[in-house]
Design an enzyme around this catalytic site. Structure first.
Site, PDB file in Angstrom:
ATOM      1  CD  GLU A 241      -2.678   1.143   2.608  1.00 56.20           C
ATOM      2  OE1 GLU A 241      -3.859   1.519   2.561  1.00 56.20           O
ATOM      3  OE2 GLU A 241      -2.122   0.759   3.673  1.00 56.20           O
TER       4      GLU A 241
ATOM      5  CD  GLU B 193      -6.442   6.881   4.811  1.00 61.90           C
ATOM      6  OE1 GLU B 193      -6.499   6.027   5.721  1.00 61.90           O
ATOM      7  OE2 GLU B 193      -5.587   6.855   3.892  1.00 61.90           O
TER       8      GLU B 193
END
EC number: 3.2.1.8
Length: 225
Positions: free
Chosen positions: A121, A212
């Site tokens: 990620e 996010e």
């Protein structure tokens, strides 16, 4: 999130039944209004761009795809979510983006993606709220790209959500020292710098310009070019 919202809808329906008679159309409208407060996790294509939106179900977050590469997101007292538009698969492309990013608390604006074999990620963070996401990782070095210096970090996530389900995997981070909410991101500069430090990406899955939020509130309106 689904079970929480479903419970909320059922409770409101029950209260309405005890208070005053409610027609089926009124009840349906009330349920729809409640459910629209949060957007369920989803992926797909929108106006030629790939999008991904994931939420852990905490708080209220509304993600909306717009024209072309644009999207908006508003969130309030969330647990964790990440969403945005971009491409699938990702690559060493040059990315242009612009817009607004207004977190109240912990939030990131980043080029965000995943690779497989190995499962990685990664974030190229352009702006963030009250918490520098790299501070929880291991500082590996710096890279100068697109007019600024980025700090490079690695971290390990254990038994965490991923594109392959719950897994343990590495995170790669480049965090821009001078925050911004628009410009060019030359991903090759970061990928090459990571590789020089032994941080090897795998086969690219999706790659988006993401917003996010983590235990925070805020709003963002972003367009990817």
């Amino acid at each position: 999130m689904v079970s929480f919202k479903s419970l909320l809808v059922l409770c409101c329906a029950a209260l309405g039944a005890f208070a005053t008679p409610v027609g089926s159309e009124d009840l349906a409208a009330r349920e729809a209004s409640l459910l629209e407060r949060s957007t369920p996790s989803s992926t797909g294509w929108s106006n030629g761009y790939y999008y991904s939106f994931w939420t852990d179900g905490g708080g209220d977050v509304t993600y909306t795809n717009g024209a072309g590469g644009s999207y908006t997101v508003q969130w309030s007292n969330v647990g964790n979510f990440v969403g945005g538009k971009g491409w699938n698969p990702g690559s060493t492309r040059t990315i242009n983006y612009g817009g607004s990013f207004n977190p109240s608390g912990n939030g990131y604006l980043a080029v965000y993606g995943w690779t497989q074999n190995p499962l990685i990620e990664y974030y190229i963070v352009e702006s963030y709220g009250t918490y520098n996401p790299g501070s929880g990782g291991q500082h590996r070095g710096t890279v100068y790209s697109d007019g600024a210096t980025y700090d490079i970090y690695t971290a390990t996530r254990y038994n965490a959500p991923s594109i392959e389900g719950t897994a343990t995997f590495e995170q790669f981070w480049s965090v821009r020292q001078s925050k911004r909410t628009g410009g060019t991101v030359t991903t090759a500069n970061h990928f090459n710098a990571w590789a020089a430090l032994g941080m090897r990406l795998g086969t690219h899955n999706y790659q988006i310009v993401a917003t996010e939020g983590y235990q925070s509130s805020g709003s963002a309106s972003i367009t990817v070019y």
